[in-house]
Design a protein around this motif. Structure first.
Motif, mmCIF file in Angstrom:
data_model
loop_
_atom_site.group_PDB
_atom_site.id
_atom_site.type_symbol
_atom_site.label_atom_id
_atom_site.label_comp_id
_atom_site.label_asym_id
_atom_site.label_seq_id
_atom_site.Cartn_x
_atom_site.Cartn_y
_atom_site.Cartn_z
ATOM 1 N N PRO A 1 0.829 -1.213 0.000
ATOM 2 C CA PRO A 1 0.000 0.000 0.000
ATOM 3 C C PRO A 1 0.861 1.259 0.000
ATOM 4 O O PRO A 1 0.573 2.218 -0.723
ATOM 5 C CB PRO A 1 -0.792 -0.132 1.296
ATOM 6 N N GLN A 2 1.912 1.236 0.799
ATOM 7 C CA GLN A 2 2.765 2.418 0.884
ATOM 8 C C GLN A 2 3.299 2.800 -0.498
ATOM 9 O O GLN A 2 3.182 3.940 -0.935
ATOM 10 C CB GLN A 2 3.925 2.132 1.847
ATOM 11 N N GLN A 3 3.836 1.812 -1.159
ATOM 12 C CA GLN A 3 4.420 2.104 -2.466
ATOM 13 C C GLN A 3 3.354 2.449 -3.488
ATOM 14 O O GLN A 3 3.547 3.275 -4.363
ATOM 15 C CB GLN A 3 5.199 0.879 -2.948
ATOM 16 N N TYR A 4 2.219 1.766 -3.373
ATOM 17 C CA TYR A 4 1.102 2.079 -4.261
ATOM 18 C C TYR A 4 0.723 3.541 -4.110
ATOM 19 O O TYR A 4 0.564 4.269 -5.092
ATOM 20 C CB TYR A 4 -0.077 1.173 -3.901
ATOM 21 N N LEU A 5 0.628 4.001 -2.883
ATOM 22 C CA LEU A 5 0.217 5.382 -2.658
ATOM 23 C C LEU A 5 1.269 6.368 -3.132
ATOM 24 O O LEU A 5 0.958 7.422 -3.681
ATOM 25 C CB LEU A 5 -0.092 5.599 -1.171
ATOM 26 N N GLU A 6 2.527 6.012 -2.916
ATOM 27 C CA GLU A 6 3.557 6.923 -3.386
ATOM 28 C C GLU A 6 3.555 7.016 -4.906
ATOM 29 O O GLU A 6 3.662 8.099 -5.489
ATOM 30 C CB GLU A 6 4.925 6.493 -2.852
ATOM 31 N N THR A 7 3.421 5.888 -5.536
ATOM 32 C CA THR A 7 3.315 5.879 -6.997
ATOM 33 C C THR A 7 2.137 6.745 -7.442
ATOM 34 O O THR A 7 2.246 7.561 -8.358
ATOM 35 C CB THR A 7 3.107 4.437 -7.498
ATOM 36 N N PHE A 8 1.047 6.550 -6.769
ATOM 37 C CA PHE A 8 -0.172 7.297 -7.107
ATOM 38 C C PHE A 8 0.022 8.801 -6.931
ATOM 39 O O PHE A 8 -0.243 9.603 -7.833
ATOM 40 C CB PHE A 8 -1.313 6.756 -6.225
ATOM 41 N N VAL A 9 0.538 9.195 -5.775
ATOM 42 C CA VAL A 9 0.702 10.616 -5.494
ATOM 43 C C VAL A 9 1.656 11.244 -6.504
ATOM 44 O O VAL A 9 1.390 12.315 -7.059
ATOM 45 C CB VAL A 9 1.224 10.823 -4.059
ATOM 46 N N GLU A 10 2.717 10.534 -6.751
ATOM 47 C CA GLU A 10 3.702 11.109 -7.654
ATOM 48 C C GLU A 10 3.153 11.238 -9.071
ATOM 49 O O GLU A 10 3.290 12.265 -9.728
ATOM 50 C CB GLU A 10 4.962 10.238 -7.628
ATOM 51 N N LEU A 11 2.465 10.184 -9.489
ATOM 52 C CA LEU A 11 1.869 10.233 -10.823
ATOM 53 C C LEU A 11 0.896 11.397 -10.953
ATOM 54 O O LEU A 11 0.908 12.150 -11.927
ATOM 55 C CB LEU A 11 1.103 8.939 -11.102
ATOM 56 N N PHE A 12 0.084 11.552 -9.962
ATOM 57 C CA PHE A 12 -0.941 12.580 -10.070
ATOM 58 C C PHE A 12 -0.357 13.983 -9.950
ATOM 59 O O PHE A 12 -0.767 14.899 -10.650
ATOM 60 C CB PHE A 12 -2.029 12.368 -9.023
ATOM 61 N N LEU A 13 0.614 14.125 -9.065
ATOM 62 C CA LEU A 13 1.179 15.464 -8.925
ATOM 63 C C LEU A 13 1.904 15.858 -10.199
ATOM 64 O O LEU A 13 1.820 16.998 -10.656
ATOM 65 C CB LEU A 13 2.108 15.513 -7.718
ATOM 66 N N ASN A 14 2.588 14.911 -10.778
ATOM 67 C CA ASN A 14 3.232 15.220 -12.053
ATOM 68 C C ASN A 14 2.210 15.550 -13.114
ATOM 69 O O ASN A 14 2.434 16.389 -13.978
ATOM 70 C CB ASN A 14 4.100 14.040 -12.505
ATOM 71 N N GLY A 15 1.093 14.861 -13.041
ATOM 72 C CA GLY A 15 0.043 15.133 -14.016
ATOM 73 C C GLY A 15 -0.670 16.446 -13.747
ATOM 74 O O GLY A 15 -1.169 17.101 -14.663
ATOM 75 N N LEU A 16 -0.695 16.834 -12.494
ATOM 76 C CA LEU A 16 -1.463 18.021 -12.129
ATOM 77 C C LEU A 16 -0.676 19.312 -12.253
ATOM 78 O O LEU A 16 -1.237 20.381 -12.467
ATOM 79 C CB LEU A 16 -1.946 17.904 -10.675
ATOM 80 N N ARG A 17 0.627 19.215 -12.073
ATOM 81 C CA ARG A 17 1.428 20.440 -11.982
ATOM 82 C C ARG A 17 1.245 21.347 -13.179
ATOM 83 O O ARG A 17 1.136 20.902 -14.316
ATOM 84 C CB ARG A 17 2.915 20.072 -11.866
ATOM 85 N N ARG A 18 1.207 22.592 -12.878
ATOM 86 C CA ARG A 18 1.000 23.612 -13.903
ATOM 87 C C ARG A 18 1.940 23.445 -15.094
ATOM 88 O O ARG A 18 1.514 23.417 -16.247
ATOM 89 C CB ARG A 18 1.201 24.988 -13.279
ATOM 90 N N ASP A 19 3.243 23.272 -14.798
ATOM 91 C CA ASP A 19 4.207 23.205 -15.895
ATOM 92 C C ASP A 19 4.048 21.921 -16.709
ATOM 93 O O ASP A 19 4.483 21.826 -17.834
ATOM 94 C CB ASP A 19 5.646 23.318 -15.361
ATOM 95 N N ALA A 20 3.415 20.924 -16.140
ATOM 96 C CA ALA A 20 3.264 19.665 -16.870
ATOM 97 C C ALA A 20 2.392 19.828 -18.101
ATOM 98 O O ALA A 20 2.451 19.038 -19.030
ATOM 99 C CB ALA A 20 2.675 18.587 -15.957
ATOM 100 N N ALA A 21 1.565 20.835 -18.078
ATOM 101 C CA ALA A 21 0.664 21.031 -19.212
ATOM 102 C C ALA A 21 1.328 21.782 -20.354
ATOM 103 O O ALA A 21 0.789 21.867 -21.444
ATOM 104 C CB ALA A 21 -0.570 21.799 -18.746
ATOM 105 N N SER A 22 2.495 22.286 -20.089
ATOM 106 C CA SER A 22 3.097 23.176 -21.078
ATOM 107 C C SER A 22 3.778 22.432 -22.216
ATOM 108 O O SER A 22 4.323 23.063 -23.105
ATOM 109 C CB SER A 22 4.139 24.072 -20.383
ATOM 110 N N GLN A 23 3.771 21.143 -22.141
ATOM 111 C CA GLN A 23 4.492 20.408 -23.194
ATOM 112 C C GLN A 23 3.723 20.447 -24.500
ATOM 113 O O GLN A 23 2.523 20.330 -24.538
ATOM 114 C CB GLN A 23 4.653 18.961 -22.767
#
Lengths: 214, 214, 214, 214
Positions: free
Chosen positions: C192-214
């Motif tokens: 679960p720990q790793q699942y959540l970290e994977t999840f959080v990281e994936l989503f934050l990368n997806g959510l971050r403002r600069d991520a949309a600039s590509q």
DNA sequence: AATGAATGAGTCTTCATTCAT
DNA sequence: CATGAATGAAGACTCATTCAT
């Protein structure tokens, strides 16, 4: 796989007979114990089937009870209505016919126990009560009322408050039914036949000495 | 826990009142729902005590019911017996007196519901039934029978089968009580007063036209 | 009759503890078997009482379940709402706080099984479903949505469809809860720990403002 | 009963269609109510046959359910596996292809209800659960994992914990299926299409190699 | 005297499965 | 092949009665 065509296979015969068997068992127990106190287990056992079988034929206890009423009470009621509608003799004779006919068909049989049950438990089972009030009581009252009106119309009876007289008139018949099924029938150790004759005569003639001198 | 000897402490005074409160609550619920369907929980709640307290005063449900009968039915019965024993006017007047006195004391009150209850459930509770048959029904029947005998003895009534006439005579009164507590009182939407007058007059005079011509 | 005031008598202690004991037993079994498949007999047995005792505290199965939810889910939800309302750091940190706090409080405990149960059986128990939708789902959704809005408002997240993103965001957390209670936890043999970290990281990368600039 | 040899008699043609009709009815009801709550009576009724007939085709409820899975889930799974194995474009496109293809074939249809059912009731029906885990979940997981590996191998995705990412990735799709069949579909009043686009975009942004360069 | 928590036998109802026809 | 009547075990809920406090 042709079996004797004259004789239905036992199994299928049972199916056709089942509802009747179940209704007979239910009538016995409802009359003996009342609605709430009758266990469906016992009904099934008396009919020789399992508990579940009951539910193949009747959705629940209330529907079973209604079916018992339909099977046992309504037909006799219909006949009495026909009698009142088509009788040709004096209204006193019609009165006797109705009273003693009712006694033969309903009063002295188990079916009369249904009246006791309904009086007793109508308040606890409103839906059943409504059914019974509409299907049985209302029709029976109307029948007696039309009998009284016939007597009055033909000049045989004195003018009288029909509605209340109907109630008064039904009372002894109802009570005779009730007493058949209460206190193990020991309340009024009456002879139903004599009770009814006393009743008919009393109502037709009254109590007063001079009233009997006709 | 020192008690003032001159004045009972409040909780002890309550103790004296308790049985009455419990009996009143029990009467209400027995009449409303019947014997089996009345929950002791509800009786206790209506009396404002806990369930356990009931058992301090009454050994069980059946004893509670008997106590209700003793409290509410027997006294009125005794008075009626006294009236029949000491009345001085005509028997027709005595009849009216009994009928309308009974109506005032019992018939129109909750107590009449006890009759319904007993008719309905006597078969399921034989011990209660025995008590009621001996203490109430037998005495009431004897009272009415002695009234009829008085009328016959004094030449006011025609000779008649007293036993069966007693039953017939009680029927409308019983039915009026029953109908007060069945089908939410909607069966026979009768005025009790008019019902009783119709009843008394019918019994005294009969139905026949010429019988009324006196 | 003064007992040791420091120690409640055993019997009374039980009374106070009973609801908690029953709720604990109910939670165990509801989570293990679901709503319909949980027998109240078993709940009682696990709590060490008889079947009837359950009904002293909860009117029926549905009320028992609602009480379980109130006891176990709502408090944690309230805390999370408070956190979102008063957090002072970056929204990414708030996101992590909510996700891991939720995991500590709810996700990894038996309580998470309630989500499974509701998803599974909401259609068969509409009243329970309504309660849960109003009291739990609606509030949880609103909380996540306000978190996203905070990130967008502060320029930390790119503008995004908040409603759908909320649903997408909740999905992995819900699924982690579900998988804890399905297939004997053997479906996704994930940490679960790793699942959540994977999840959080994936989503934050997806959510971050600069991520949309590509 | 002379049969035309060129053309099967109607009832025999029916015989061939029976299993399909039964499976269709079973799918409907399993999805609507769950495994335990589905009555075989109802399945038979919906298929227009008698209850006994079900047992001619399926040994029991569990076998019926397995057949529903084999009929409805496995073929689509096989196709998806083929697509992953033979796709020629970018992995992002493959991802979209899988997600939206799955949505067209399974996700938006009744079949998606099977996922809900299994998550909900796997613990109560271990044998069914084992079947489903081996035949469906394991294969689906492997397929998604191989998709991720393809993306990493080809340098399109950053290196990532494949196993956990697989779980995270499946979660929104599973949740979308679940929400279609829970709370009368009113939980997340989302547009599936937009939900999936939000999801794909979020994940691709999170997965892309350059997204890690922050 | 009063409480009220606890009990457990009892009752209606459901449903997967069987089997005679 | 097809039927559908029959079964019986199981489960939610009730309530008179007991008894520790």
């Amino acid at each position: 796989m042709i079996k004797c065509p004259l004789k239905k296979p036992r199994w299928e015969r049972r199916k056709d007979a089942r509802p009747q068997e179940l209704l007979a068992a239910a009538l016995d127990l409802f009359v003996e114990r009342g609605f709430a106190a009758t266990r469906l287990d016992d009904v099934a056992a008396r009919a020789g089937v399992s508990k579940g079988t009951l539910y193949l034929y009747f959705a629940n206890k209330e529907e079973l009870f209604k079916a018992v009423v339909r099977e046992n009470v309504l037909p006799a009621l219909g006949e009495a209505e026909d009698t009142v509608g088509s009788f040709e003799g004096s209204t006193a004779d019609l009165f006797r016919e109705i009273v003693f006919g009712w006694w033969d068909r309903i009063g002295h049989s188990k079916v009369s126990g249904i009246s006791k049950l309904m009086l007793a438990e109508s308040n606890n089972f409103p839906e059943v009560a409504e059914f019974y009030r509409d299907e049985v009581i209302a029709r029976a009252d109307a029948m007696i009322a039309s009998l009284l009106e016939r007597g009055i119309r033909r000049g045989e009876f004195r003018p009288i408050d029909v509605q209340h007289a109907t109630s008064v008139l039904c009372a002894p018949m109802l009570m005779l039914m009730l007493s058949q099924h209460s206190f193990n029938c020991q309340v009024h150790p009456v002879s139903p036949q004599q009770y009814l004759e006393t009743f008919v005569e009393l109502f037709l003639n009254g109590l007063r000495r001079d009233a009997a001198s006709q």
